[in-house]
Design a protein around this motif. Structure first.
Motif, PDB file in Angstrom:
ATOM      1  N   ILE A  94       0.245  -4.786  26.273  1.00 13.33           N
ATOM      2  CA  ILE A  94       0.993  -5.170  27.472  1.00 13.33           C
ATOM      3  C   ILE A  94       0.643  -4.250  28.634  1.00 13.33           C
ATOM      4  N   ILE A  95       0.624  -2.931  28.349  1.00 12.05           N
ATOM      5  CA  ILE A  95       0.383  -1.964  29.421  1.00 12.05           C
ATOM      6  C   ILE A  95      -0.988  -2.177  30.054  1.00 12.05           C
ATOM      7  N   VAL A 100      -0.005  -6.436  34.249  1.00 15.04           N
ATOM      8  CA  VAL A 100       0.636  -5.151  34.549  1.00 15.04           C
ATOM      9  C   VAL A 100      -0.281  -4.293  35.411  1.00 15.04           C
ATOM     10  N   LEU A 101      -1.578  -4.264  35.085  1.00 18.40           N
ATOM     11  CA  LEU A 101      -2.510  -3.459  35.877  1.00 18.40           C
ATOM     12  C   LEU A 101      -2.578  -3.950  37.321  1.00 18.40           C
ATOM     13  N   ALA A 160       2.919   4.466  39.009  1.00 16.30           N
ATOM     14  CA  ALA A 160       3.001   3.038  39.307  1.00 16.30           C
ATOM     15  C   ALA A 160       2.927   2.203  38.032  1.00 16.30           C
ATOM     16  N   LEU A 161       2.083   2.636  37.090  1.00 19.26           N
ATOM     17  CA  LEU A 161       1.942   1.910  35.831  1.00 19.26           C
ATOM     18  C   LEU A 161       3.253   1.908  35.051  1.00 19.26           C
ATOM     19  N   GLU A 162       3.924   3.075  35.037  1.00 21.56           N
ATOM     20  CA  GLU A 162       5.209   3.163  34.334  1.00 21.56           C
ATOM     21  C   GLU A 162       6.236   2.215  34.943  1.00 21.56           C
ATOM     22  N   ALA A 163       6.326   2.211  36.298  1.00 17.26           N
ATOM     23  CA  ALA A 163       7.303   1.353  36.965  1.00 17.26           C
ATOM     24  C   ALA A 163       6.994  -0.125  36.740  1.00 17.26           C
ATOM     25  N   GLU A 164       5.708  -0.512  36.823  1.00 19.54           N
ATOM     26  CA  GLU A 164       5.344  -1.917  36.636  1.00 19.54           C
ATOM     27  C   GLU A 164       5.554  -2.352  35.187  1.00 19.54           C
ATOM     28  N   TYR A 165       5.311  -1.461  34.239  1.00 20.91           N
ATOM     29  CA  TYR A 165       5.517  -1.762  32.818  1.00 20.91           C
ATOM     30  C   TYR A 165       6.977  -2.100  32.550  1.00 20.91           C
TER      31      TYR A 165
END
Length: 657
Positions: A94-95, A100-101, A160-165
């Motif tokens: 998923i990440i 997500v990216l 940003a990746l953490e927030a979008e995940y």
């Protein structure tokens, strides 16, 4: 009993450790060589890949199974979209997914929208290559790492990746719950329709009952009148014959007796009320009335019969598809009760879905914010030594398995003298892995193989109305529970009332496969006297019923050795067309040997290339001592060259094996 005791005590921890140490010492040179090569290779690889790159990482916890899907695993079998990305092992997918990216790059000011398709794909793949994922063993915690030369950009991208995940997880959770709510609501409507139809059938049967009573009353009264008329006719015939014995036929007394007999005969043989009305003026008024009563009762009986047939014909015409097992009132009553139970279960599930929709909490918990790690913090030598130790210790056991295990179906049949009823390809999640097995997807090679197993079992058995099938294996982890669960499902697909029983009271797994409660179950039935019908659960497979293992008990072997279990299996055999039992491993405990003799057939599951052949031989000896009817083999967890879809056994086997 000596045999059973040996089975239960031989695989003790001390004996297992001695065997393992003996294998390592026997192949010590292999241990050293493989360990050295693995350690040096790991060190060189880590040194080459890390270089002067920075790493930004954050820790997260995915609370797998806390959502509404945990209680609805069986229900969502027809909705594959609800089963995607719902375990820790798939979180990295998923990440690093493009969805997500793309959102993370949007947050850091590097959007891919507006780029050419090839350029957008390249930017997303470049971002994905920066990522790595590691799960902490034995926990639900995992670490996401982003590596690259610029620590500031890495930190911004990781944040940003953490927030979008997390945002993506909430969107997906909302979509899943909405889809599931719509699905459950549709199922409730279908169940309400089925309950209404069954209720109408039951009402029709209740309408028939008074008609049958009236018919039987008319039949009894008509029979009584007919008996009176026959007796009277015999008496009058006897009186005339007595006169004939003494007098001539022309004698006035004989002529008078004959006239009386003729008049009575006309009354007794009258077919309608009109004929009787013409005879009512004579001296036999009493018998005219009685004959008229007989005709009336016969007419009433015929009318009730016609009404009963009309109602029953209406049931059969209107509910042909509904009443798969016929219109027997007892069976309809049972189907109605099961439909009501299923309906109540669906309503509870809908309430759970509604609660989940109202819940805005996330299944993802971020344990630490993204942090920059400078180059050189990776202890390559520690990792290299760990890999060397692991590879060195695994190598001798792998070689030992390759040497002593059976790898082909011909070898398996030649060694055991048994026929192979089916070859089941490798199924991810099956066997003794870290998680519960799952039902195989329809239309896949494993699903086709399990249906072929059902066909060959039916061909090999003389066809009784009822049967109990025990699925066993020599050692744990050979996939017998998955075979038993799916075999029961394939029988249920045929429309046969099927019961799946988990006899493995020590390490049960059938309830995990179908995602139902472990108890109350078999152990509660045998120890506490719980009615077994109350312990049976209804998974979301039509015609399938499940009796789980139940509460944990200390004396599992003692419970399975009781006469009560034999009586219980006999009672189940009378109710269900097929009873499939998942047993404990034959070499782990004595339980399987205790119940094998009570089954109509035993299927022996063997994991090719994994289980030592000596274990299989010992399992055969145990079954032979128990005088069990071993129907044949199921080659499971196939990993070698014999994964040929056409390799199945056909034909009927006579006698007991």
């Amino acid at each position: 009993m000596a045999q059973d005791e040996a089975i239960g005590t031989e695989p003790a921890g001390g004996a297992g450790i001695r065997v393992a140490v003996g294998i390592v010492l026997k192949r010590i040179r292999l241990v050293l060589a493989v360990g050295l090569l693995a350690g040096v290779g790991t060190h060189l690889a880590l040194t080459h890949t890390t270089g002067s790159r920075f790493v930004v990482s954050f820790d997260a916890r995915y609370k797998s199974g806390t959502g509404v899907l945990a209680g609805l695993g069986n229900l969502v079998g027809n909705l594959p979209s609800l089963l995607e990305k719902d375990t820790i092992e798939t979180q990295f997918e998923i990440i690093r997914s493009h969805k997500v990216l793309r959102g993370a790059l949007e947050r850091v000011g590097e959007p891919v929208e507006g780029l050419e398709a090839e350029a957008a794909h390249g930017r997303l793949e470049a971002a994905a290559r920066k990522l790595s994922f590691r799960r902490k063993p034995g926990t639900d915690i995992f670490t996401v790492r982003v590596s690259g030369p610029d620590p500031q950009k890495l930190l911004a991208f990781a944040t940003a990746l953490e927030a979008e995940y997390r945002a993506n997880e909430l969107r997906v959770k909302k979509a899943k719950d909405t889809e599931l709510r719509n699905y459950v609501a549709a199922q409730i409507r279908e169940q309400e329709k089925a309950i209404g139809n069954l209720r109408e059938v039951l009402k029709a049967h209740r309408d028939v009952e008074p008609l049958e009573k009236d018919r039987d009353t008319a039949d009894r009264r008509g029979t009584e009148v007919a008996d009176q008329i026959r007796k009277e006719k015999r008496a009058r015939t006897a009186a005339r014959d007595a006169l004939l014995a003494e007098l001539m036929p022309e004698h006035p007394k004989v002529v008078a007796a004959q006239e009386v007999l003729d008049a009575f005969t006309k009354i007794a043989e009258a077919k309608s009320s009109a004929e009787l009305a013409a005879l009512a003026a004579g001296p036999e008024t009493q018998w005219v009335t009685l004959r008229q009563e007989q005709l009336d009762e016969e007419a009433r009986k015929a009318a009730k019969e016609a009404e009963i047939e009309r109602i029953r014909a209406g049931i059969g015409t209107k509910f042909t598809e509904l009443l798969r097992t016929g219109s027997d009132p007892k069976q309809v009553e049972r189907e109605y009760q099961l439909a009501q139970e299923s309906y109540e279960g669906l309503k509870r599930r809908l309430s759970q879905v509604e609660l989940s929709l109202a819940d805005v909490s996330s299944d993802i918990e971020i344990l630490s914010d993204p942090m920059v790690q400078p180059p050189g913090t990776t202890t390559t030598w520690v990792l290299a030594v760990a890999v060397a130790l692991l590879a060195g210790l695994v190598a001798p056991f792998l070689v030992e398995s390759l040497v002593v295990a059976l790898h082909t179906v011909p070898d398996l049949e030649r060694t055991t003298g048994l026929r192979t009823l089916a070859v089941v390809p490798r199924v991810e999640g099956a066997g003794g892995g870290g998680g519960a097995a799952s039902l195989v997807a329809p239309g896949t090679p494993p699903s086709d193989a399990l249906r072929m197993l059902r066909t060959n079992v039916e061909s090999a058995l003389d066809y009784p109305a009822r049967r109990v099938i025990l699925v066993a294996s020599a050692e744990p982890g050979e996939g017998k529970s998955l075979v038993a669960a799916n075999l029961a499902a394939t029988y249920a697909e045929m429309g046969l009332p099927t019961l799946l029983v988990d006899l493995d009271l020590r390490k049960p797994s059938v309830h995990e496969i179908y995602r139902v409660r472990r108890g109350p179950g078999l152990s509660d039935v045998l120890s506490d006297g719980t009615p077994w019908r109350r312990a049976v659960q209804i998974p979301e497979v039509d015609q399938l019923h499940l009796l789980p293992a139940g509460s944990a008990v200390e004396d599992a072997g003692g419970l399975l050795a009781t006469v009560k279990l034999a009586e219980l299996l006999d009672e189940m055999r009378q109710i269900f067309s097929v009873v499939v039992c998942d047993s404990p491993a034959l070499l782990a405990v004595a339980d399987a040997a205790l119940v094998a003799r009570r089954a109509d057939a035993v299927l022996l599951v063997y994991a090719l290339g994994t289980t030592p052949s000596r274990s299989l031989a010992r399992a055969q000896g145990i079954l032979s001592t128990a005088r069990a009817n071993v129907l044949g083999l199921v080659a499971n967890d196939l990993a070698g060259s014999d994964a040929r879809p056409g390799y199945y056994y056909y034909g009927r086997r006579k006698g007991r094996g």
